[in-house]
Each structure stands twice: as C-alpha cells, then as structure tokens.
Design a protein around this motif. Structure first.
Motif, short mmCIF file in Angstrom:
data_model
loop_
_atom_site.label_atom_id
_atom_site.label_comp_id
_atom_site.label_asym_id
_atom_site.label_seq_id
_atom_site.Cartn_x
_atom_site.Cartn_y
_atom_site.Cartn_z
N ALA A 1 8.01 24.40 4.10
CA ALA A 1 7.41 23.94 2.83
C ALA A 1 6.54 25.03 2.24
O ALA A 1 5.74 25.64 2.93
N VAL A 2 6.75 25.30 0.97
CA VAL A 2 5.94 26.30 0.28
C VAL A 2 4.71 25.61 -0.30
O VAL A 2 4.81 24.80 -1.22
N GLU A 3 3.57 25.90 0.29
CA GLU A 3 2.34 25.26 -0.14
C GLU A 3 1.58 26.18 -1.10
O GLU A 3 1.61 27.40 -0.95
N PRO A 4 0.91 25.59 -2.07
CA PRO A 4 0.14 26.43 -3.01
C PRO A 4 -1.01 27.13 -2.29
O PRO A 4 -1.53 26.64 -1.29
N SER A 5 -1.37 28.29 -2.80
CA SER A 5 -2.44 29.06 -2.19
C SER A 5 -3.77 28.33 -2.32
O SER A 5 -4.07 27.70 -3.33
N THR A 6 -4.56 28.42 -1.26
CA THR A 6 -5.91 27.85 -1.29
C THR A 6 -6.98 28.94 -1.26
O THR A 6 -8.16 28.64 -1.09
N ALA A 7 -6.56 30.20 -1.40
CA ALA A 7 -7.50 31.30 -1.33
C ALA A 7 -8.46 31.29 -2.52
O ALA A 7 -8.07 30.95 -3.64
N VAL A 8 -9.68 31.65 -2.26
CA VAL A 8 -10.70 31.74 -3.31
C VAL A 8 -10.41 32.96 -4.17
O VAL A 8 -10.19 34.06 -3.66
N GLU A 9 -10.39 32.78 -5.47
CA GLU A 9 -10.23 33.91 -6.38
C GLU A 9 -11.54 34.69 -6.44
O GLU A 9 -12.57 34.16 -6.87
N LEU A 10 -11.51 35.93 -5.99
CA LEU A 10 -12.72 36.75 -5.96
C LEU A 10 -12.92 37.48 -7.28
O LEU A 10 -11.97 38.03 -7.82
N PRO A 11 -14.15 37.54 -7.77
CA PRO A 11 -14.39 38.33 -8.98
C PRO A 11 -14.32 39.83 -8.73
O PRO A 11 -14.17 40.61 -9.67
N ASP A 12 -14.45 40.20 -7.46
CA ASP A 12 -14.43 41.62 -7.10
C ASP A 12 -13.39 41.81 -6.00
O ASP A 12 -13.72 41.93 -4.82
N THR A 13 -12.14 41.84 -6.41
CA THR A 13 -11.03 41.91 -5.45
C THR A 13 -10.58 43.36 -5.29
O THR A 13 -10.25 44.02 -6.27
N PRO A 14 -10.55 43.87 -4.05
CA PRO A 14 -10.11 45.25 -3.83
C PRO A 14 -8.61 45.33 -3.57
O PRO A 14 -8.09 44.74 -2.62
N LEU A 15 -7.88 46.05 -4.41
CA LEU A 15 -6.47 46.32 -4.18
C LEU A 15 -6.35 47.75 -3.66
O LEU A 15 -6.73 48.71 -4.34
N LEU A 16 -5.83 47.90 -2.45
CA LEU A 16 -5.75 49.19 -1.78
C LEU A 16 -4.30 49.66 -1.77
O LEU A 16 -3.42 48.97 -1.25
N LEU A 17 -4.06 50.82 -2.33
CA LEU A 17 -2.70 51.37 -2.41
C LEU A 17 -2.68 52.76 -1.79
O LEU A 17 -3.64 53.53 -1.91
N SER A 18 -1.57 53.07 -1.13
CA SER A 18 -1.44 54.40 -0.53
C SER A 18 0.03 54.78 -0.44
O SER A 18 0.91 53.92 -0.52
N ALA A 19 0.28 56.06 -0.27
CA ALA A 19 1.64 56.56 -0.15
C ALA A 19 1.61 57.92 0.52
O ALA A 19 0.54 58.50 0.74
N ALA A 20 2.79 58.44 0.83
CA ALA A 20 2.88 59.74 1.47
C ALA A 20 2.76 60.88 0.47
O ALA A 20 2.40 61.99 0.84
N ASN A 21 3.07 60.62 -0.81
CA ASN A 21 2.96 61.66 -1.83
C ASN A 21 2.69 61.00 -3.18
O ASN A 21 2.69 59.77 -3.31
N ARG A 22 2.46 61.82 -4.18
CA ARG A 22 2.08 61.29 -5.48
C ARG A 22 3.19 60.48 -6.13
O ARG A 22 2.94 59.46 -6.77
N ALA A 23 4.42 60.92 -5.95
CA ALA A 23 5.54 60.17 -6.53
C ALA A 23 5.62 58.78 -5.93
O ALA A 23 5.85 57.78 -6.63
N GLY A 24 5.43 58.70 -4.61
CA GLY A 24 5.46 57.41 -3.95
C GLY A 24 4.30 56.52 -4.37
O GLY A 24 4.46 55.31 -4.54
N LEU A 25 3.13 57.11 -4.59
CA LEU A 25 1.97 56.33 -5.00
C LEU A 25 2.15 55.79 -6.42
O LEU A 25 1.83 54.63 -6.70
N ARG A 26 2.67 56.62 -7.31
CA ARG A 26 2.92 56.14 -8.68
C ARG A 26 3.94 54.99 -8.67
O ARG A 26 3.76 53.98 -9.34
N ALA A 27 5.00 55.15 -7.88
CA ALA A 27 6.00 54.09 -7.80
C ALA A 27 5.41 52.83 -7.19
O ALA A 27 5.75 51.71 -7.58
N GLN A 28 4.52 53.00 -6.23
CA GLN A 28 3.84 51.85 -5.61
C GLN A 28 3.01 51.09 -6.64
O GLN A 28 3.02 49.85 -6.70
N VAL A 29 2.27 51.83 -7.46
CA VAL A 29 1.45 51.21 -8.51
C VAL A 29 2.34 50.45 -9.49
O VAL A 29 2.04 49.30 -9.87
N LEU A 30 3.43 51.06 -9.91
CA LEU A 30 4.32 50.42 -10.89
C LEU A 30 4.97 49.17 -10.31
O LEU A 30 5.10 48.14 -11.00
#
Length: 631
Positions: free
Chosen positions: A213-242
């Motif tokens: 069963a797919v249940e709706p999320s119960t997570a609290v929406e944070l006003p200050d949410t950190p999104l952490l992105l990384s890659a092996a090179n700049r091309a990979g990081l740009r593609a990750q962001v997109l």
C-alpha cells in the motif's frame, strides 16, 4: 523461521537493452580505465550502482555489511564497491538468471545479507537485481518488488522449468504470467514465471507479487531543508541537478523532507558537491539558478575541523534554535539552570526578552549558546579534533573538552573580565567551524577556511542548516539520518546517478609510456586540493631526473574557456612535449581546452581507484592512458 526457509525479496532491478557497438563507461565515477574492462563488465558496474540506489542504499557504503556479488563481473563488483561478501563470477549464456539463482541460494544459506546479482548477455541486454531475505528487507524498510518462491537451473530450459515448478509446489496452469527480469514491477499478478531463452544451461524462477500500500508521506515540511548533491565531475553534477529539478517539477506532491532525507542517506557523497537550503519554492529557484550557472562547486577533501567558540553572541541569540531543536534546548536549559543559582534573575528570561542585558547575563548567555550549539553539532555527527575559543569562548571550549565541570565553568564565566581576552595566532588546521560571529577577526593559519554556524543577520535555523550543508560540501562526515530523525522522513524513489559516458579508449601497449619524450617540457596539472600529495611530487621528480623541464598548474572547477586561459598563462610561449593530468582533474574539459589553446601534445591521465573514506571520495593511482587535445 530458519534462513533456509526464508523467501528472498527482490528489492530493486536495473536493466539495459542490447546496444550496437561498444557501450560507453563512466570512468570518472568508478576510477577505472574503461579499457581494463570488456563491455559486459562495464555495463554490470553501472547497473550495480543503479540497483543499489534504487534499493535506497548508498553505493559507497555497500562495503559496510555482508554484501555478495554474483554475475559476469563478480570480482570487479566486489573490488569496485569493496564488498565484504562472496564474489562469484557467473559466465553463461543466460548469466542474469543463473546469477540470481546462485545469489538466492547464498542468501538462504546465510552466506551474505545482501546480494547484487545479474549481468549482461549478448541477446537479452543486461539486468541486475538487488536481493535480500524478505524479513531483513521488511525490517530495514527496503522496497520489495516481488518475492522469489523458487529457482532452479538445468541442462535445458525445460528441465529448469520442471525443477522450479516442483520446488514451488505448482502446476504449470497455476503460473499466472510469464515475464522477463526487465519487466519486474510491484503490480505483477499472482505467480510469475521467469525463464531463460532456449539454449544451454537453462534457468527459471517463480516469483510472487507483493501488494504494498502506498501511504501518503507524514514527514514534516521543513522551512530550511538541505538538498545535498554530488558527482564525480562537473558534467555529472549538472546532470544530477537537472534530473532532480525535473523530478520535483513533475511531482508537485513530492514531500521535500523525504527527498532531502533520501539524497542524504541513500546517495554516495562524491568529490564534487553543491547544496541548496530552503523551502520548496526556494529550493526550486536555487536548483534552476545552479543549472544555469558555471557551477560554483566545492571539492570535498578529508578534513578534521576545529570547533571555535568566538566568545561573542548578540542579544537573544539562541532563542530561535531553542524553539526549533530539542537537543539545543535541553543543553541550553541545563546551563541556564546552573546559572540561575548564581544570578539574581533566571538567565533565559533575561537574555530572550532583553535587547541590552547586563554584562554578567550577556557572558552567561554566550556560554550557554556555544555549549548548546556544540552539543547539537555532536548530535548531528560533527566530530572535531579539538575545541578552541577566545574570551568567554575559552571557558566554553574548556567545558566542551571536559576540562571543567559545568559548575566550574559557570563560576569562571561570571568571574571573567567583560573585555574580550586577546588571542594569539592559532593554527586551527584546514577548517575552523565558528560558533557565531563570522566577522570577528582572529589569527589563523593562511590555509584555514572559516565557516560560521550562526550569522547575526540571518534566521538562526537557516544559518545553522546552511552551515552544516556547507560542512558536507567540504567533505566533513555528518550523521544526516540523525538530522532527519524527528521529521518522519522516509526514503523515496529519486532519479539515479546520471552516468557520464566517455568513449572507451584503446589500451596503449606497455611500452608507450616508456617511449614518450623524456626531455623537453612537461606540464603537470593537479587538482587544487591534491597539489602537495606525495605521488604528484614523485612524478615531477621522475620527469626532472629524466631531463624534462617540469611546469605545474593547479586546476580549479573551471569552464572550458577558463581552462584554456590558464593553460596559456602557465605555458606562455612554450610548447609542451607532454601533459600529465593527475587524479581529480576533469580531463574531459582539459582535452577541449588544450585544443582551444592550440596545445598539440599528448595528454596522459592518471586514472584513479575509488576509495571512499570519511564521507569524501579519495582517489589513488591505477595507471595512465592518453588522449590528445581536441577542439
């Protein structure tokens, strides 16, 4: 139930369709020369990475448990991911199904706790599965696509089919449908048969669908949410962001806290990093701006930070953190209770309500904020080599290091002179984590980076979360699971890593390096944080001993145009006879920049081997192969 009686869960699946010609390979991610591997093994490595991510597991942390590798690239998978379980090479006409059979048996025999199984075939493309005992998958909260009821191999497909039906206790008419490994989804009907095509060494599975069963999320929406992105090179990081931007825009109901938690806990922390902090609107704006920019990224390095108590805090500092973070509040209240026995009025009432508290209360509040902030930082996994301070901060540091009891520290704070005690020059190492007040001047080593956790002109929670995101960007290992512990966040499906394929070069013969010019001019290009590594110096010395004139250049996270400009500046009118790019240098950009700068020299790239350590991807030498600059 014993392990032998356990059903085996298919946690996730990744697959590739057959392709004509040589498939590309993301050498930058794996740190392996593509020419070292055949096509099947290259595909298997990338599918293994993808299947781990789809299962909610950080590929770089797969080494931490008993994970086995089964398939045509068993040995390579075990080496690349540093797996501690069995590494079994399976090489048949129907490798994926046979590998799954072998892996399921190993799980039932308790030879491993997780298994990456599958591989590539010439006719069916490639498939990779992540398998786990069903009870373990449920306990760990991993997704379950289907359950392996039985598996069998035989000299022919017909014999394998007969054996698997007998083991499953089913008649042929009781199998509801037939499917391929690439078609496994959570909505499969009833009992599903999977068989290899006709040929030698047949293999068959009987799977059972799992209703989740797919249940709706119960997570609290944070006003200050950190999104952490990384890659092996700049091309990979740009593609990750997109990819992430497209995902969030396509799913407006996606809970941002779930997304942030999944990024932080089920994705590898790779060398090039960037982070965005904010609410949903701010995060979307931030990702859009990053995608359109030159990517102001940070290269993560192994760093041992020092926590520095600045000894100053503006009035009411800590009030917002007290309301937002229970660990901070508990530590702050503990300190306040001790001061309340020494002061005329309750400390918290005074400092949270007065804009101009008396000196004793101001010093006491500064001490309380610094101690509570240090406690919260420890709770979130920040391990520091030492704690330093100035003025009241010296007392805070002594207490945090266990050199004073709380009673002793509080007495000293109130007895201290109100003037800030002068501080002599400190060598704080590569990173000083300031408690507050980033503009305060104090002596540090020239190479020391300063990062303040609290800024007077920013909301306290936003400033603190941004500071921790920046610590992650710099390579500091943190406990992000603990950061999200009280939010109700859960792992959700996210776009997998965007592999950046390069054309597989032919392996030069063993004498090619020996036949390169031993004199003339060589340019050695290093990543900015690797310029002083022993290997770099050893290679420079070796070239110089052979009569070469060695020029050096530290490469930053540059665009093609910037790289070309720096190459011209480093060489002037000299035409190099060879260029050596050390590990960490983005050679895909360097090759283009060499063409732009009209450098017609052979480029040698030192291919690294991926070694994940303390949250930052570290790289060591594997060997070299060469390219030429191109326009």
């Amino acid at each position: 139930m014993s392990a032998r009686d356990e059903r085996i869960a298919i946690v996730s699946v990744a697959h590739r369709q057959p392709c004509a010609g040589q498939p590309g390979f993301d050498s930058a991610l794996f740190g392996i020369d593509a020419a070292d591997l055949d096509a099947a093994r290259r595909v298997s490595l990338e599918l293994a990475w993808e299947v781990l991510e789809r299962g909610g597991l950080d590929p770089a942390s797969a080494r931490e448990g008993r994970t086995g590798a089964y398939g045509c690239a068993g040995a390579e998978l075990a080496a690349a991911f540093r797996l501690a379980g069995p590494a079994i090479t399976v090489d048949t006409a129907h490798t994926p199904l046979v590998a799954v059979h072998v892996a399921a048996r190993a799980l039932r025999e308790d030879e491993c706790d997780l298994a990456v199984a599958g591989g590539a075939t010439a006719t069916d493309g490639a498939a990779m599965l992540l398998l786990e005992r069903l009870s373990d998958a449920r306990r760990h909260g991993h997704p379950v696509l289907a359950v392996i009821v039985a598996s069998a191999v035989g000299s022919t497909v017909e014999r394998a089919n007969d054996a698997v039906l007998r083991l499953a206790g089913l008649e042929p008419s009781e199998v509801d449908s037939l499917a391929g490994l690439h078609a496994l989804t959570p909505d499969l009907p009833g009992a599903v048969g999977v068989s290899s095509p006709p040929g030698a060494t047949g293999a068959s599975l009987v799977l059972e669908s799992v209703k989740t069963a797919v249940e709706p999320s119960t997570a609290v929406e944070l006003p200050d949410t950190p999104l952490l992105l990384s890659a092996a090179n700049r091309a990979g990081l740009r593609a990750q962001v997109l990819r992430l931007l497209d995902h969030l825009e396509a799913d407006e109901d996606a809970n941002l806290t779930d997304v942030a938690y999944s990024l932080a806990t089920s994705r590898a922390a790779l060398p090039l990093r960037i982070s965005v902090v904010g609410d949903r609107h701010e995060v979307l704006d931030g990702l859009t701006a990053i995608a359109a920019s030159e990517l102001d990224v940070t290269r993560a390095t192994q760093v041992s930070p020092t926590y520095f108590c600045t000894g100053e805090a503006p009035p009411a500092f800590g009030r917002e953190l007290h309301a937002e973070f229970p660990v901070f509040a508990e530590a702050f209240d503990e300190v306040c209770a001790e001061f309340d026995a020494l002061l005329d009025q309750p400390l918290q009432d005074v400092v949270f309500e007065s804009e101009d508290p008396e000196a004793d209360y101001e010093r006491a509040a500064t001490f309380a904020v610094e101690v509570a902030l240090h406690r919260l930082a420890e709770h979130w996994g920040l391990l520091v080599d030492r704690v330093e301070g100035r003025g009241v901060g010296e007392i805070s540091a002594a207490y945090c290091m266990g050199e004073l009891s709380l009673v002793q520290a509080c007495v000293r704070v109130l007895a201290a002179d109100s003037e800030i005690v002068p501080l002599s020059r400190l060598d704080l190492g590569p990173l000083a984590v300031l408690s507050t007040m980033p503009e305060i001047a104090f002596g540090t080593a020239p190479s020391t980076a300063r990062l303040a956790l609290l800024h007077p002109d920013e909301a306290e929670p936003r400033s603190l979360v941004t500071g921790f995101a920046q610590l992650h960007d710099r390579g500091v290992e943190l406990d992000w699971a603990e950061f999200f512990a009280d939010t109700g966040a859960r792992r959700v499906d996210l776009p997998t890593y965007p592999f950046q394929h390069v054309t597989v070069p032919s392996r030069p013969d063993g004498e090619l390096w020996r036949g390169t010019p031993e004199s003339g001019t060589w340019l050695v290009v290093t990543a900015a944080d690797c310029a002083d590594e022993p290997l770099t110096g050893a290679l420079r010395d070796a070239l110089a001993r052979d009569g070469a004139v060695v020029r050096s250049m530290e490469a930053g996270p540059w665009s093609r145009e910037q790289f070309a400009e720096h190459l011209r500046a480093a060489l002037g009118d000299e035409a190099p006879d060879g260029v050596l790019a050390m590990a960490g240098v983005e050679t895909d950009v360097l090759v283009l920049a060499m063409g732009d700068a009209e450098i017609d020299a052979r480029l040698w790239r030192l291919a690294p081997a991926l070694r994940v350590n303390s949250g930052a991807a570290r790289r060591g030498p594997r060997g070299a192969f060469c390219h030429r600059g191109r326009r």
